[in-house]
Scaffold this active site. Structure first.
Site, PDB file in Angstrom:
ATOM      1  N   CYS A  81      -6.897 -87.985  -9.859  1.00  0.00           N
ATOM      2  CA  CYS A  81      -5.916 -88.254 -10.917  1.00  0.00           C
ATOM      3  C   CYS A  81      -5.479 -86.921 -11.510  1.00  0.00           C
ATOM      4  CB  CYS A  81      -6.563 -89.148 -11.977  1.00  0.00           C
ATOM      5  SG  CYS A  81      -5.598 -89.351 -13.493  1.00  0.00           S
ATOM      6  N   HIS A  82      -4.304 -86.917 -12.102  1.00  0.00           N
ATOM      7  CA  HIS A  82      -3.798 -85.707 -12.755  1.00  0.00           C
ATOM      8  C   HIS A  82      -4.804 -85.187 -13.791  1.00  0.00           C
ATOM      9  CE1 HIS A  82      -0.294 -83.230 -14.024  1.00  0.00           C
ATOM     10  NE2 HIS A  82      -1.042 -83.135 -15.109  1.00  0.00           N
ATOM     11  N   THR A  83      -5.554 -86.105 -14.403  1.00  0.00           N
ATOM     12  CA  THR A  83      -6.510 -85.694 -15.445  1.00  0.00           C
ATOM     13  C   THR A  83      -7.673 -84.878 -14.862  1.00  0.00           C
ATOM     14  OG1 THR A  83      -5.891 -87.679 -16.645  1.00  0.00           O
ATOM     15  CG2 THR A  83      -7.888 -86.569 -17.389  1.00  0.00           C
ATOM     16  N   HIS A 103     -12.829 -89.797 -11.606  1.00  0.00           N
ATOM     17  CA  HIS A 103     -13.011 -90.990 -12.447  1.00  0.00           C
ATOM     18  C   HIS A 103     -12.207 -92.173 -11.915  1.00  0.00           C
ATOM     19  CE1 HIS A 103      -9.397 -89.017 -13.893  1.00  0.00           C
ATOM     20  NE2 HIS A 103      -8.990 -90.193 -14.337  1.00  0.00           N
ATOM     21  N   GLU A 104     -11.601 -92.012 -10.725  1.00  0.00           N
ATOM     22  CA  GLU A 104     -10.776 -93.098 -10.171  1.00  0.00           C
ATOM     23  C   GLU A 104     -11.423 -93.482  -8.841  1.00  0.00           C
ATOM     24  OE1 GLU A 104      -6.228 -93.083 -10.972  1.00  0.00           O
ATOM     25  OE2 GLU A 104      -6.402 -92.628  -8.860  1.00  0.00           O
ATOM     26  N   CYS A 133     -18.750-102.647 -24.059  1.00  0.00           N
ATOM     27  CA  CYS A 133     -20.104-103.176 -24.304  1.00  0.00           C
ATOM     28  C   CYS A 133     -20.032-104.598 -24.852  1.00  0.00           C
ATOM     29  CB  CYS A 133     -20.875-102.262 -25.258  1.00  0.00           C
ATOM     30  SG  CYS A 133     -20.330-102.365 -26.980  1.00  0.00           S
ATOM     31  N   CYS A 136     -19.978-103.678 -29.856  1.00  0.00           N
ATOM     32  CA  CYS A 136     -19.748-102.645 -30.884  1.00  0.00           C
ATOM     33  C   CYS A 136     -18.588-103.072 -31.786  1.00  0.00           C
ATOM     34  CB  CYS A 136     -19.482-101.282 -30.236  1.00  0.00           C
ATOM     35  SG  CYS A 136     -17.855-101.151 -29.471  1.00  0.00           S
ATOM     36  N   CYS A 139     -15.294-103.135 -29.800  1.00  0.00           N
ATOM     37  CA  CYS A 139     -15.164-104.268 -28.866  1.00  0.00           C
ATOM     38  C   CYS A 139     -14.967-105.580 -29.621  1.00  0.00           C
ATOM     39  CB  CYS A 139     -16.407-104.361 -27.975  1.00  0.00           C
ATOM     40  SG  CYS A 139     -16.444-103.126 -26.657  1.00  0.00           S
ATOM     41  N   CYS A 147     -14.180 -98.526 -26.625  1.00  0.00           N
ATOM     42  CA  CYS A 147     -15.535 -99.007 -26.925  1.00  0.00           C
ATOM     43  C   CYS A 147     -16.333 -97.827 -27.472  1.00  0.00           C
ATOM     44  CB  CYS A 147     -16.160 -99.538 -25.640  1.00  0.00           C
ATOM     45  SG  CYS A 147     -17.930 -99.808 -25.693  1.00  0.00           S
ATOM     46  N   ARG A 151     -19.160 -93.473 -25.750  1.00  0.00           N
ATOM     47  CA  ARG A 151     -18.092 -92.464 -25.721  1.00  0.00           C
ATOM     48  C   ARG A 151     -18.559 -91.085 -26.198  1.00  0.00           C
ATOM     49  NH1 ARG A 151     -15.373 -89.061 -24.934  1.00  0.00           N
ATOM     50  NH2 ARG A 151     -13.099 -88.813 -24.914  1.00  0.00           N
ATOM     51  N   CYS A 211      -8.013 -96.048 -12.756  1.00  0.00           N
ATOM     52  CA  CYS A 211      -7.287 -95.268 -13.764  1.00  0.00           C
ATOM     53  C   CYS A 211      -5.778 -95.488 -13.685  1.00  0.00           C
ATOM     54  CB  CYS A 211      -7.613 -93.765 -13.678  1.00  0.00           C
ATOM     55  SG  CYS A 211      -6.784 -92.866 -15.011  1.00  0.00           S
ATOM     56  N   ARG A 408      -0.825 -90.597  -5.105  1.00  0.00           N
ATOM     57  CA  ARG A 408      -2.277 -90.511  -5.071  1.00  0.00           C
ATOM     58  C   ARG A 408      -2.786 -90.160  -3.671  1.00  0.00           C
ATOM     59  NH1 ARG A 408      -2.346 -90.004  -9.941  1.00  0.00           N
ATOM     60  NH2 ARG A 408      -3.612 -91.237 -11.389  1.00  0.00           N
TER      61      ARG A 408
HETATM   62  P1  NAD Z   1       1.600 -86.954 -12.110  1.00  0.00           P
HETATM   63  O1  NAD Z   1       1.459 -85.482 -12.147  1.00  0.00           O
HETATM   64  O2  NAD Z   1       1.443 -87.633 -10.810  1.00  0.00           O
HETATM   65  O3  NAD Z   1       3.050 -87.347 -12.654  1.00  0.00           O
HETATM   66  C1  NAD Z   1       3.702 -86.654 -13.681  1.00  0.00           C
HETATM   67  C2  NAD Z   1       5.208 -86.748 -13.464  1.00  0.00           C
HETATM   68  O4  NAD Z   1       5.840 -86.170 -14.609  1.00  0.00           O
HETATM   69  C3  NAD Z   1       5.713 -85.975 -12.244  1.00  0.00           C
HETATM   70  O5  NAD Z   1       6.553 -86.805 -11.476  1.00  0.00           O
HETATM   71  C4  NAD Z   1       6.482 -84.807 -12.843  1.00  0.00           C
HETATM   72  O6  NAD Z   1       7.588 -84.395 -12.035  1.00  0.00           O
HETATM   73  C5  NAD Z   1       6.949 -85.406 -14.158  1.00  0.00           C
HETATM   74  N1  NAD Z   1       7.271 -84.405 -15.180  1.00  0.00           N
HETATM   75  C6  NAD Z   1       6.624 -83.242 -15.462  1.00  0.00           C
HETATM   76  N2  NAD Z   1       7.214 -82.617 -16.488  1.00  0.00           N
HETATM   77  C7  NAD Z   1       8.245 -83.401 -16.879  1.00  0.00           C
HETATM   78  C8  NAD Z   1       9.232 -83.279 -17.894  1.00  0.00           C
HETATM   79  N3  NAD Z   1       9.289 -82.220 -18.699  1.00  0.00           N
HETATM   80  N4  NAD Z   1      10.128 -84.272 -18.012  1.00  0.00           N
HETATM   81  C9  NAD Z   1      10.101 -85.349 -17.180  1.00  0.00           C
HETATM   82  N5  NAD Z   1       9.196 -85.501 -16.189  1.00  0.00           N
HETATM   83  C10 NAD Z   1       8.278 -84.538 -16.057  1.00  0.00           C
HETATM   84  O7  NAD Z   1       0.582 -87.526 -13.189  1.00  0.00           O
HETATM   85  P2  NAD Z   1      -0.075 -88.971 -13.390  1.00  0.00           P
HETATM   86  O8  NAD Z   1      -1.324 -89.063 -12.632  1.00  0.00           O
HETATM   87  O9  NAD Z   1       0.967 -90.026 -13.256  1.00  0.00           O
HETATM   88  O10 NAD Z   1      -0.497 -88.833 -14.935  1.00  0.00           O
HETATM   89  C11 NAD Z   1       0.488 -88.673 -15.925  1.00  0.00           C
HETATM   90  C12 NAD Z   1      -0.129 -88.248 -17.247  1.00  0.00           C
HETATM   91  O11 NAD Z   1      -0.922 -89.302 -17.773  1.00  0.00           O
HETATM   92  C13 NAD Z   1      -1.067 -87.041 -17.150  1.00  0.00           C
HETATM   93  O12 NAD Z   1      -0.904 -86.263 -18.319  1.00  0.00           O
HETATM   94  C14 NAD Z   1      -2.443 -87.681 -17.112  1.00  0.00           C
HETATM   95  O13 NAD Z   1      -3.418 -86.771 -17.533  1.00  0.00           O
HETATM   96  C15 NAD Z   1      -2.226 -88.820 -18.071  1.00  0.00           C
HETATM   97  N6  NAD Z   1      -3.110 -89.969 -17.959  1.00  0.00           N
HETATM   98  C16 NAD Z   1      -3.431 -90.600 -19.104  1.00  0.00           C
HETATM   99  C17 NAD Z   1      -4.203 -91.744 -19.077  1.00  0.00           C
HETATM  100  C18 NAD Z   1      -4.527 -92.479 -20.331  1.00  0.00           C
HETATM  101  O14 NAD Z   1      -5.338 -93.406 -20.290  1.00  0.00           O
HETATM  102  N7  NAD Z   1      -3.934 -92.160 -21.462  1.00  0.00           N
HETATM  103  C19 NAD Z   1      -4.658 -92.238 -17.844  1.00  0.00           C
HETATM  104  C20 NAD Z   1      -4.277 -91.573 -16.683  1.00  0.00           C
HETATM  105  C21 NAD Z   1      -3.502 -90.440 -16.744  1.00  0.00           C
HETATM  106  N1  AHE Z   2     -10.603 -84.956 -23.183  1.00  0.00           N
HETATM  107  C1  AHE Z   2      -9.254 -84.861 -23.688  1.00  0.00           C
HETATM  108  C2  AHE Z   2      -8.597 -86.219 -23.812  1.00  0.00           C
HETATM  109  C3  AHE Z   2      -8.469 -86.871 -22.487  1.00  0.00           C
HETATM  110  C4  AHE Z   2      -7.812 -88.226 -22.625  1.00  0.00           C
HETATM  111  O1  AHE Z   2      -7.005 -88.487 -23.515  1.00  0.00           O
HETATM  112  N2  AHE Z   2      -8.159 -89.086 -21.723  1.00  0.00           N
HETATM  113  C5  AHE Z   2      -7.546 -90.385 -21.607  1.00  0.00           C
HETATM  114  C6  AHE Z   2      -7.802 -90.872 -20.227  1.00  0.00           C
HETATM  115  S1  AHE Z   2      -7.091 -89.841 -19.018  1.00  0.00           S
HETATM  116  C7  AHE Z   2      -7.463 -90.636 -17.613  1.00  0.00           C
HETATM  117  O2  AHE Z   2      -6.851 -90.029 -16.587  1.00  0.00           O
HETATM  118  C8  AHE Z   2      -8.185 -91.427 -22.527  1.00  0.00           C
HETATM  119  O3  AHE Z   2      -8.253 -92.589 -22.220  1.00  0.00           O
HETATM  120  N3  AHE Z   2      -8.617 -91.038 -23.646  1.00  0.00           N
HETATM  121  C9  AHE Z   2      -9.355 -91.863 -24.540  1.00  0.00           C
HETATM  122  C10 AHE Z   2     -10.813 -91.544 -24.462  1.00  0.00           C
HETATM  123  O4  AHE Z   2     -11.616 -92.213 -25.132  1.00  0.00           O
HETATM  124  O5  AHE Z   2     -11.157 -90.602 -23.728  1.00  0.00           O
HETATM  125  C11 AHE Z   2      -9.222 -84.182 -25.037  1.00  0.00           C
HETATM  126  O6  AHE Z   2      -8.095 -83.945 -25.527  1.00  0.00           O
HETATM  127  O7  AHE Z   2     -10.291 -83.879 -25.565  1.00  0.00           O
HETATM  128 ZN    ZN Z   3      -7.075 -90.683 -14.626  1.00  0.00          ZN
END
Ligand code: NAD
Ligand code: AHE
Ligand code: ZN
Length: 413
Positions: A81-83, A103-104, A133, A136, A139, A147, A151, A211, A408
């Site tokens: 994953c991007h993360t 994590h995926e 869980c 908590c 939850c 949860c 964490r 994820c 992916r």
């Molecule tokens: P990815 O890198 O596959 O996709 C990102 C896309 O954004 C790409 O297509 C890229 O061209 C585009 N992009 C980059 N800069 C841009 C801009 N300025 N304007 C428009 N488009 C732009 O990433 P992904 O795996 O799809 O993840 C996306 C984001 O979500 C990441 O930041 C990741 O860490 C985050 N994420 C968050 C959670 C969550 O639970 N909150 C879960 C998974 C991933």
């Molecule tokens: N560790 C980072 C924050 C990372 C973050 O926001 N993670 C997302 C999932 S990314 C999955 O690809 C998320 O769900 N966050 C909620 C949580 O509980 O982690 C930081 O900024 O410290």
């Molecule tokens: Zn992820």
């Protein structure tokens, strides 16, 4: 002392023969006892991240047996994953090194520690970075999927008892990551951080529900709760953004505009259900992406989603929302130290800023439904696999993330 006659006696020969072959007649039990890894440390292959920005090192590590309320999983598939790349870049304020990222993933339960009642040996499972869980405050609130049970320790790279289950070949401790650490042939997770799934679901595909796909789809159908006729803009057409698109399409949104700086993403965005595609770097001079989106939607969108992690994009996404009711959902993860800003007037005049983790999905209660949606072809998952590699090619898998067409890469052990 045996006399020669007795040794040559045919009945004793028979006895000798049957004695000699007997162990082979009952090998399953002995062999099983010999090979069983239950309760023992396992030596296996893993990709170790020793420091930020450095390639992962494939090496043999030791994975300790699960303690109480812990589960040891044989990982079958894991995606990147991007993360994972974000934490490896050193920009994650919670990043701990040396660690086992990932994590995926998906796998099969190898053994369980004492008091584990929710999964059993042989179950097909998905590790969950957002635990559930069920007891908590979070939850029980009915208001969030976040949860509180594990964490705090998860963020410190350790198991709930404060220790690690991974050591490298020199005996040095390796941190866990996001409570999952799927870049190892075997991993140990808390029992609240794993869900058993339908064993007929292909592990190679459903690892993506750990994820990216769940996050985007859930953000659309749970966090935002997009309704029929709503207008939606999705910034960033990666796996997360395209999963928002399919969630919005499943809710019959009237307009789904994908905004991405990479033109290669237009075709795939439309395949996932986008009605429009805008490259913000190719607008006429003087026109901003916010102007463009407001013009396309008669005043702004009902919902916008940031799936980039870029804080300027987050601001644009908020400001492209319709006055009075538009909601912007932040999904992207921003670098340590970055902050979001906008004129407070944007919120005073009714726009709402929200965030979404794991799409608001409660992993243990709701994963089964997502798997069914996938099996019933209501949820695209296979379509996100743009490359398949062996686990040994994990560093090439990280490079795939930059090739402009990668959604992916799925690795197989
Ligand atoms: P990815 O890198 O596959 O996709 C990102 C896309 O954004 C790409 O297509 C890229 O061209 C585009 N992009 C980059 N800069 C841009 C801009 N300025 N304007 C428009 N488009 C732009 O990433 P992904 O795996 O799809 O993840 C996306 C984001 O979500 C990441 O930041 C990741 O860490 C985050 N994420 C968050 C959670 C969550 O639970 N909150 C879960 C998974 C991933
Ligand atoms: N560790 C980072 C924050 C990372 C973050 O926001 N993670 C997302 C999932 S990314 C999955 O690809 C998320 O769900 N966050 C909620 C949580 O509980 O982690 C930081 O900024 O410290
Ligand atoms: Zn992820």
């Amino acid at each position: 002392m045996f006399c020669k006659r007795l040794i040559n006696c045919p009945s004793l020969q028979l006895l000798k023969t049957s004695f000699v072959y007997r162990p082979q007649a009952i090998p399953p039990i002995n062999l099983f006892r010999k090979m069983s890894t239950v309760g023992k440390p396992i030596e296996c292959k893993a990709a170790i991240s020793y420091k930020p920005k450095a390639p992962l090192v494939i090496d043999t590590i030791t994975v300790d047996p699960p303690k109480a309320h812990e589960v040891r999983i044989k990982i079958v598939n894991t995606a990147i994953c991007h993360t994972d790349a974000y934490t490896l870049s050193g920009n994650d304020s919670e990043g701990m090194f040396p660690c086992i990222l990932g994590h995926e993933g998906s796998g099969i339960v190898e053994s369980v520690g004492p008091d584990v009642t929710t999964v059993k040996v042989g179950d097909h499972v998905i590790p969950l970075y957002t635990a559930e869980c069920g007891v908590c405050k979070f939850c029980k609130s009915g208001k969030t999927n976040l949860c509180g049970s594990v964490r705090a320790t998860q963020g410190k790279g350790v198991m709930p008892d404060g220790t690690v289950r991974f050591h490298n070949s020199k005996g040095e401790a390796l941190y866990h990551f996001m409570g999952c650490s799927t870049f190892s042939e075997y991993t140990v997770v808390a029992d609240v951080s794993v869900v058993a799934i339908d064993p007929t679901a292909p592990l190679e595909s459903v690892c993506l529900l750990g994820c990216g796909v769940t996050t985007g789809y859930g953000a659309a159908i749970k966090t935002a709760d997009v309704q029929k006729g709503d207008t939606v803009a999705v910034f960033g057409a990666g796996t997360v953004g395209l999963s928002v698109v399919q969630g919005a399409q499943s809710r019959e949104a009237s307009k789904i505009i994908v905004v991405d700086i990479n033109d290669n993403k237009e075709t795939v965005s439309r395949q996932f259900g986008a009605t429009d595609f805008v490259n913000p770097t190719k607008l006429p001079e003087g026109q901003t992406i916010v102007d463009k989106l407001i013009e396309m939607t008669d005043g702004g969108l009902e919902f916008t989603f940031d799936c980039t992690g870029n804080v300027q994009v987050m601001r644009n996404a908020l400001e492209a929302c319709h006055k009075g009711w538009g909601q912007s959902i932040i999904i992207g993860v921003a670098d340590a130290g970055k902050e979001i800003s906008t004129r407070p007037f944007q919120l005073v005049t009714g726009r709402v800023w929200k965030g979404s983790a794991f799409g608001g999905i409660k992993g243990r209660s709701e994963m089964g439904g997502l798997i069914k949606d996938y099996q019933n072809k209501k949820l695209k998952v296979d379509e996100f696999i743009t490359a398949r590699r062996t686990f040994d090619e994990i560093n090439e898998g990280f490079e795939d993330l930059h090739n402009g067409t990668c959604l992916r890469t799925v690795l197989k052990f």
